[in-house]
Every structure is written in structure tokens, then in C-alpha cells.
Motif scaffolding. Sequence first.
Motif, PDB file in Angstrom:
ATOM      1  N   ALA A 196       0.835  -1.208   0.000  1.00  0.00           N
ATOM      2  CA  ALA A 196       0.000   0.000   0.000  1.00  0.00           C
ATOM      3  C   ALA A 196       0.865   1.253   0.000  1.00  0.00           C
ATOM      4  O   ALA A 196       0.609   2.206  -0.767  1.00  0.00           O
ATOM      5  CB  ALA A 196      -0.917  -0.005   1.222  1.00  0.00           C
ATOM      6  N   THR A 197       1.910   1.261   0.808  1.00  0.00           N
ATOM      7  CA  THR A 197       2.805   2.420   0.856  1.00  0.00           C
ATOM      8  C   THR A 197       3.521   2.621  -0.470  1.00  0.00           C
ATOM      9  O   THR A 197       3.621   3.752  -0.967  1.00  0.00           O
ATOM     10  CB  THR A 197       3.841   2.223   1.980  1.00  0.00           C
ATOM     11  OG1 THR A 197       3.156   2.116   3.232  1.00  0.00           O
ATOM     12  CG2 THR A 197       4.811   3.390   2.040  1.00  0.00           C
ATOM     13  N   SER A 198       3.971   1.532  -1.080  1.00  0.00           N
ATOM     14  CA  SER A 198       4.688   1.656  -2.353  1.00  0.00           C
ATOM     15  C   SER A 198       3.774   2.144  -3.467  1.00  0.00           C
ATOM     16  O   SER A 198       4.196   2.905  -4.344  1.00  0.00           O
ATOM     17  CB  SER A 198       5.321   0.313  -2.734  1.00  0.00           C
ATOM     18  OG  SER A 198       4.350  -0.631  -3.145  1.00  0.00           O
ATOM     19  N   LEU A 199       2.507   1.719  -3.423  1.00  0.00           N
ATOM     20  CA  LEU A 199       1.562   2.182  -4.445  1.00  0.00           C
ATOM     21  C   LEU A 199       1.312   3.687  -4.320  1.00  0.00           C
ATOM     22  O   LEU A 199       1.245   4.398  -5.331  1.00  0.00           O
ATOM     23  CB  LEU A 199       0.235   1.430  -4.309  1.00  0.00           C
ATOM     24  CG  LEU A 199       0.247  -0.063  -4.645  1.00  0.00           C
ATOM     25  CD1 LEU A 199      -1.104  -0.683  -4.328  1.00  0.00           C
ATOM     26  CD2 LEU A 199       0.608  -0.298  -6.104  1.00  0.00           C
ATOM     27  N   GLU A 200       1.171   4.147  -3.088  1.00  0.00           N
ATOM     28  CA  GLU A 200       0.978   5.587  -2.877  1.00  0.00           C
ATOM     29  C   GLU A 200       2.167   6.376  -3.404  1.00  0.00           C
ATOM     30  O   GLU A 200       2.004   7.434  -4.024  1.00  0.00           O
ATOM     31  CB  GLU A 200       0.759   5.871  -1.394  1.00  0.00           C
ATOM     32  CG  GLU A 200      -0.591   5.386  -0.884  1.00  0.00           C
ATOM     33  CD  GLU A 200      -0.780   5.645   0.599  1.00  0.00           C
ATOM     34  OE1 GLU A 200       0.219   5.545   1.352  1.00  0.00           O
ATOM     35  OE2 GLU A 200      -1.916   5.950   1.009  1.00  0.00           O
ATOM     36  N   LEU A 201       3.376   5.873  -3.193  1.00  0.00           N
ATOM     37  CA  LEU A 201       4.580   6.541  -3.697  1.00  0.00           C
ATOM     38  C   LEU A 201       4.606   6.550  -5.221  1.00  0.00           C
ATOM     39  O   LEU A 201       5.182   7.457  -5.832  1.00  0.00           O
ATOM     40  CB  LEU A 201       5.835   5.848  -3.155  1.00  0.00           C
ATOM     41  CG  LEU A 201       6.075   5.999  -1.642  1.00  0.00           C
ATOM     42  CD1 LEU A 201       7.249   5.133  -1.205  1.00  0.00           C
ATOM     43  CD2 LEU A 201       6.326   7.463  -1.285  1.00  0.00           C
ATOM     44  N   ASP A 202       3.944   5.542  -5.832  1.00  0.00           N
ATOM     45  CA  ASP A 202       3.869   5.473  -7.297  1.00  0.00           C
ATOM     46  C   ASP A 202       2.712   6.297  -7.860  1.00  0.00           C
ATOM     47  O   ASP A 202       2.490   6.299  -9.072  1.00  0.00           O
ATOM     48  CB  ASP A 202       3.711   4.018  -7.750  1.00  0.00           C
ATOM     49  CG  ASP A 202       4.986   3.207  -7.558  1.00  0.00           C
ATOM     50  OD1 ASP A 202       6.057   3.818  -7.382  1.00  0.00           O
ATOM     51  OD2 ASP A 202       4.903   1.960  -7.582  1.00  0.00           O
ATOM     52  N   GLY A 203       1.963   6.971  -6.989  1.00  0.00           N
ATOM     53  CA  GLY A 203       0.883   7.830  -7.448  1.00  0.00           C
ATOM     54  C   GLY A 203      -0.464   7.163  -7.606  1.00  0.00           C
ATOM     55  O   GLY A 203      -1.393   7.765  -8.152  1.00  0.00           O
ATOM     56  N   VAL A 204      -0.596   5.923  -7.138  1.00  0.00           N
ATOM     57  CA  VAL A 204      -1.880   5.220  -7.216  1.00  0.00           C
ATOM     58  C   VAL A 204      -2.786   5.708  -6.085  1.00  0.00           C
ATOM     59  O   VAL A 204      -2.333   5.930  -4.957  1.00  0.00           O
ATOM     60  CB  VAL A 204      -1.677   3.698  -7.102  1.00  0.00           C
ATOM     61  CG1 VAL A 204      -3.021   2.970  -7.135  1.00  0.00           C
ATOM     62  CG2 VAL A 204      -0.759   3.189  -8.211  1.00  0.00           C
ATOM     63  N   LYS A 205      -4.076   5.881  -6.371  1.00  0.00           N
ATOM     64  CA  LYS A 205      -5.035   6.222  -5.333  1.00  0.00           C
ATOM     65  C   LYS A 205      -5.278   4.992  -4.474  1.00  0.00           C
ATOM     66  O   LYS A 205      -5.763   3.967  -4.965  1.00  0.00           O
ATOM     67  CB  LYS A 205      -6.353   6.699  -5.943  1.00  0.00           C
ATOM     68  CG  LYS A 205      -7.401   7.078  -4.900  1.00  0.00           C
ATOM     69  CD  LYS A 205      -8.701   7.529  -5.557  1.00  0.00           C
ATOM     70  CE  LYS A 205      -9.755   7.866  -4.509  1.00  0.00           C
ATOM     71  NZ  LYS A 205     -11.038   8.273  -5.130  1.00  0.00           N
ATOM     72  N   VAL A 206      -4.946   5.065  -3.183  1.00  0.00           N
ATOM     73  CA  VAL A 206      -5.001   3.906  -2.295  1.00  0.00           C
ATOM     74  C   VAL A 206      -5.970   4.163  -1.139  1.00  0.00           C
ATOM     75  O   VAL A 206      -5.941   5.229  -0.517  1.00  0.00           O
ATOM     76  CB  VAL A 206      -3.608   3.571  -1.725  1.00  0.00           C
ATOM     77  CG1 VAL A 206      -3.693   2.402  -0.751  1.00  0.00           C
ATOM     78  CG2 VAL A 206      -2.630   3.254  -2.859  1.00  0.00           C
ATOM     79  N   VAL A 207      -6.816   3.178  -0.867  1.00  0.00           N
ATOM     80  CA  VAL A 207      -7.659   3.160   0.327  1.00  0.00           C
ATOM     81  C   VAL A 207      -7.251   1.935   1.125  1.00  0.00           C
ATOM     82  O   VAL A 207      -7.330   0.811   0.621  1.00  0.00           O
ATOM     83  CB  VAL A 207      -9.155   3.079  -0.034  1.00  0.00           C
ATOM     84  CG1 VAL A 207      -9.998   3.008   1.240  1.00  0.00           C
ATOM     85  CG2 VAL A 207      -9.574   4.251  -0.901  1.00  0.00           C
ATOM     86  N   THR A 208      -6.766   2.124   2.347  1.00  0.00           N
ATOM     87  CA  THR A 208      -6.387   0.968   3.157  1.00  0.00           C
ATOM     88  C   THR A 208      -7.546   0.550   4.051  1.00  0.00           C
ATOM     89  O   THR A 208      -8.357   1.374   4.471  1.00  0.00           O
ATOM     90  CB  THR A 208      -5.148   1.246   4.019  1.00  0.00           C
ATOM     91  OG1 THR A 208      -5.431   2.275   4.965  1.00  0.00           O
ATOM     92  CG2 THR A 208      -3.965   1.637   3.143  1.00  0.00           C
ATOM     93  N   ILE A 209      -7.602  -0.743   4.325  1.00  0.00           N
ATOM     94  CA  ILE A 209      -8.674  -1.307   5.150  1.00  0.00           C
ATOM     95  C   ILE A 209      -8.065  -2.245   6.189  1.00  0.00           C
ATOM     96  O   ILE A 209      -6.973  -2.784   6.003  1.00  0.00           O
ATOM     97  CB  ILE A 209      -9.700  -2.078   4.307  1.00  0.00           C
ATOM     98  CG1 ILE A 209      -8.983  -3.133   3.447  1.00  0.00           C
ATOM     99  CG2 ILE A 209     -10.530  -1.144   3.453  1.00  0.00           C
ATOM    100  CD1 ILE A 209      -9.893  -4.163   2.846  1.00  0.00           C
TER     101      ILE A 209
END
Length: 442
Positions: A231-244
Motif C-alpha cells: 500500500a505504501t509503495s503504491l501511494e509513492l507510485d501515485g496510485v489512489k489507495v484506500v487501506t482497510i
Amino acid sequence: MTPATSFRGKRVAVFGLGGSGLATVRSLVAGGAEVLAFDDSEPSVAKAAAQGLPTGDLRDADFSRFDSLVLAPGVPLTHPAPHWTVGRAHAAGVEIIGDVEIFCRERRAVAPDAAFVAITGTNGKSTTTALIAHVLRQAGRDVQMGGNIGVAILDLEPPSAARVHVVECSSYQIDLAPTLDPTVGVMLNLSEDHLERHGAMENYAAIKRRLVAGSRTAVVGRDDALSAAIATSLELDGVKVVTISENDPVDLSAARALRGAHNAQNANAALAVARALGVSDATAHAALETFPGLAHRMEEIAAPGRVTFINDSKATNADSAAKALASFPKVFWILGGKPKTGGIDALAPFFSRVERAYLIGEAAEAFAATLAAHDVPHAVLGTIDRAVAAAASDAGKAEAAEPVVLFSPACASFDQFRNFEQRGEAFRTAVLALGGATATNR
């Protein structure tokens, strides 16, 4: 069916003629592709030919004439060794894909804005897939559900702007879908599984990550370290992330089919998807209460008297069984089958919840040694019917107001059954044979 019109005029080899393989051949033919289908099993080839599908021996084929090789998900791509068709395709410079990739290309070609929800994870993905589909249907959406659950993805109706596809994806399917691009991608969790097909945990995790990396909105569990890191790596790549998380507040008191902390994570995943697709929280929360659940996944089988029987045959590894054990204060636990790496050692923190264990299958003696080392009462019964009879008798004498017999095997089924579904049906049959019992979701 979804005709693969994006493959019109292409020459395609298909290997693997089980359910998804046959669906793939029908889709490609309907879309106008030139297809040659084969399987190592002669009866499977004969079955396809009897349906009028184009079959032939790929062992004699010139792979340089093919545009694509489509593998069924069960065919090894890399480990423990690539299938012989993989080597032939690589040598000829032919792409190797699967049915999910065909669907993705067709969606981009005919309805690029059609909603597409893809779900993966080591555990819980089938329940979450069915739950998301239920929530969206309750919101009035036209939903097509399938993939690794139920209907093969290419047997679903085609993508359209007015339709939502909710698709469960296994790691095998993701590995064969290089351009997987869902509207909403869901990755619930990661734990050791299928390493015989992926070689190492880092390979398995990287494959799972691809599903959410290609999505417009990524819904990712944060309850295990690997998923949280993704999840953290996706956010750094600019992906919109919702964690659950299973610790995120959600009221499931009226949702009997969603008992257990792990189902809180599944429910929060469904709510996050609903929000991403414009469904109101009120509608989504109301839908959780009417979800009927899935067979063999924490499925309650109603019986006369005060004993509750839970069919969790889908618990094919220790991590999944841990979630079942955590759902009840005390259980009479039936387990065993074909063991996976690590056995049940990781379940030691839950052994205090076990009134008595009843062991079946190939793992019985090894599991008995583990339980004995932790002073857990147990008996080696060998078969499900004997285990159910013994557990039911003991539970009936228990002091608890509502004693629970839990069938959560923590093992694969292949020592005694074709699959976890057949194993779950054997448990159901044994419970029903006690007299007066009925499955609550049937």
C-alpha cells in the motif's frame, strides 16, 4: 458469454481444456479468432471436440504462426517448471496470456469506462467477491460475478457502460494478465501460499501487487506487513489507495454470515468498493445484513439442539484456520488433510480455544504430535464422518450454552477429496446424517 472480438483474425493456441479453457475457446471463436486448442488429457480434448470446438495436437504445431498462447490458470508458467508449451512459445516469440487478460483487452476495446472490480488476496477473496457483488446488486446495479469463483470470466456477459464486473483473481490468473487494469482493485492480505507455483514469497507478493498497481483505485489491507508495504509503495507510485483493516469500525451484529474479525476486513473492503463506485454508505451497510454467505466458508449448518456446526472447508492453510478459531471462544475442532508448509505450529496461540481436536487425513499423526506438545486434547479419527460423530457427541455434553463444532481443516483437501468443495459437502452430509440438520444458506 463475452466474445473476444479484439482477437478477430488472430491465430491463437489454447492449452488447458477445463472449465475456463473451454470458455476461452468459445469466446475466441465467437470473436472471430482462428483457434487451435489442446490438452495433455485425451478425454479433455475429446470433450472439446464433441462440443464442436477446434482442437489439434499442439505438439506438432508450428508456434511461429501463432499470435498468442492462452494458458489455463492451472498450467505452470514458471514453477516448479514451465509447461512445455511455455518453452515453445518463448522460443517462437509468442506472448503467453490467460482468460483474464483477454477480458481486459475486450473491455478496453468495447467499453473502456465499464466498471470492473478485481479482487485478490491469500484468504477471504471469495467471500469478499460475493459480498461486493451482493452490495452492488442491492444498490440496483447490473452485476456480473465470476472469475476464480463460480463462472469463468469469459462466460460472463460482455462489458458495457451499464454493467459492473466483479471478478475474483487468483495469483495464477494475475500472472497471465500483464495488462490487468480494474476500475477498483482489491488486495486483502498476503500469507505464504502457492509457493510451489511461484518459487518464493517475494514472487507471489509481486504478482498479487500487479492487480492493485494497475487499478484506478486500490483497496489494500493493512493487517499484514507485506500488504501494508505494498500500500505504501503504491501511494509513492501515485496510485489512489484506500487501506482497510479488520480493526476499522463496522457494525456486523446483524450480519450473521459475516461473523469473525476477519470478516470485518472483508466488509470494509466491500464498503470501500461501494464508495468508489458511488453507492451510498447507508445502502451498502444495509446490504451487509442481508448477505447470505458462501458455502464452505464459515457456513453455519443448523441442527436441532444447542450445538452449532460450522463448515469452513475453504480453510486450506493455517492462516485461514486462525481466523475461524478466533471467531469463537471455545470449539470442538475438526482438522487435517494434506498439510502445507509449517503445519499448524502458527496456530498455537489459539489452542486454548480448543476443547478437543479431531484429526483426519494425511496430516493426522503430525498434527497430533503438535497438539500433544501443547497439551490439547485430541483424537485421531481418520475420516470426516467419524470426526463429526465424535465431535457432536462431545459438544452435546459440553457445559457451554451454544457449543460449536468447527470444521476448519488448515490443510489442502487432495489426500482424500478432489477439492475443498467436495470435502465441505462430506462434512455437510455427515452433519445432516445426525438427524434434523439443515444448511442455513440453502
